[in-house]
Write an enzyme that holds these catalytic residues in place. Structure first.
Site, mmCIF file in Angstrom:
data_model
loop_
_atom_site.group_PDB
_atom_site.id
_atom_site.type_symbol
_atom_site.label_atom_id
_atom_site.label_comp_id
_atom_site.label_asym_id
_atom_site.label_seq_id
_atom_site.Cartn_x
_atom_site.Cartn_y
_atom_site.Cartn_z
ATOM 1 C CB CYS A 138 4.613 -73.470 0.428
ATOM 2 S SG CYS A 138 6.347 -73.169 0.009
ATOM 3 C CG LEU A 139 4.896 -67.376 -0.865
ATOM 4 C CD1 LEU A 139 5.836 -66.190 -0.678
ATOM 5 C CD2 LEU A 139 3.520 -66.900 -1.308
ATOM 6 C CG HIS B 48 6.781 -72.849 5.926
ATOM 7 N ND1 HIS B 48 5.670 -73.521 5.448
ATOM 8 C CD2 HIS B 48 7.366 -72.298 4.824
ATOM 9 C CE1 HIS B 48 5.605 -73.389 4.126
ATOM 10 N NE2 HIS B 48 6.623 -72.645 3.733
ATOM 11 C CD GLU B 49 9.467 -69.026 5.170
ATOM 12 O OE1 GLU B 49 10.319 -69.213 4.264
ATOM 13 O OE2 GLU B 49 8.244 -69.010 4.938
#
Length: 214
Positions: free
Chosen positions: A126-127, A168-169
């Site tokens: 994850c960013l 995820h998003e």
């Protein structure tokens, strides 16, 4: 429906973020904006500002680089995310993970539901949690419902890696980080990943680190 008074602070925040050129700063884990459910998009940004914001999300995602980015990850608590995956991976990885190229998409007010009981587990990062990856078991196939940036309805089934990106998003927009769903015994630094766990599947990692796969 949001009132003009409700819309103003978010529009002002976005204008402030867009005041400088280049990618937007990415919010790291620990910031409360990542732990709150984002506000449904209901015209808080006019069409011109929304287009500029989407363009900035795209630049930020590509620069990071990543395959998805949610608005809360740049500090904006709106249910908007972007995804895009050129899938530059070896054939064996592509086949094992179902990772196929995905065009750029804007997801407005997305939600998903599993299609069938099948689950797949792979390392995920994850960013907003830089430097780490962990194995997450997710639905292998999901149905996504949302709108695009023009307000057109989207109702589509995703499988494989694209399904993982969608989950995820969308989770980000519900205040959920991938670590909430991860097998924590698998948590690995990017350096450890590169050295030990770059196989197409996490079978070897599960055996060596002592966790179960679905």
């Amino acid at each position: 429906m949001a009132t003009p008074r409700d819309r103003a602070p978010l529009a002002e925040l976005v204008e402030e973020l867009l005041a400088t050129d280049g990618p937007l700063p990415i919010v790291a884990a620990g910031d409360p904006v990542l732990r709150r459910a984002a506000e449904p998009f209901d015209g808080q940004l006019d069409s011109a500002l929304l287009a500029r914001f989407v363009a900035a999300l795209r630049v930020t995602m590509r620069t990071a680089p990543g395959v998805g980015l949610a608005a809360p990850q740049v500090g904006v608590a709106l249910r908007i995310a972007v995804i895009e995956d050129p899938a530059p991976v070896p054939r064996e990885v592509r086949l094992a993970r179902g990772r196929v190229p995905q065009p750029f998409r804007v997801l407005v007010n997305p939600s998903y539901e599993p299609v069938g009981p099948a689950r797949a587990a792979f390392f995920e990062g994850c960013l907003s949690v830089p430097g780490w990856q962990a194995v997450v078991a997710r639905a292998a196939e999901v149905r996504l419902r949302c709108q695009d940036e023009a307000g057109r309805p989207v109702d589509e089934v995703f499988t494989g890696w694209p399904a993982r990106i969608v989950q995820h998003e969308t989770d980000h927009l519900d205040g959920v980080l991938y670590l909430d769903r991860a097998e924590l015994r698998s948590l690995s630094s990017n350096q450890a990943m590169a050295r030990r766990w770059t196989q197409p599947t996490p079978v070897e990692a599960a055996r060596s680190l002592g966790f179960d796969l679905p």
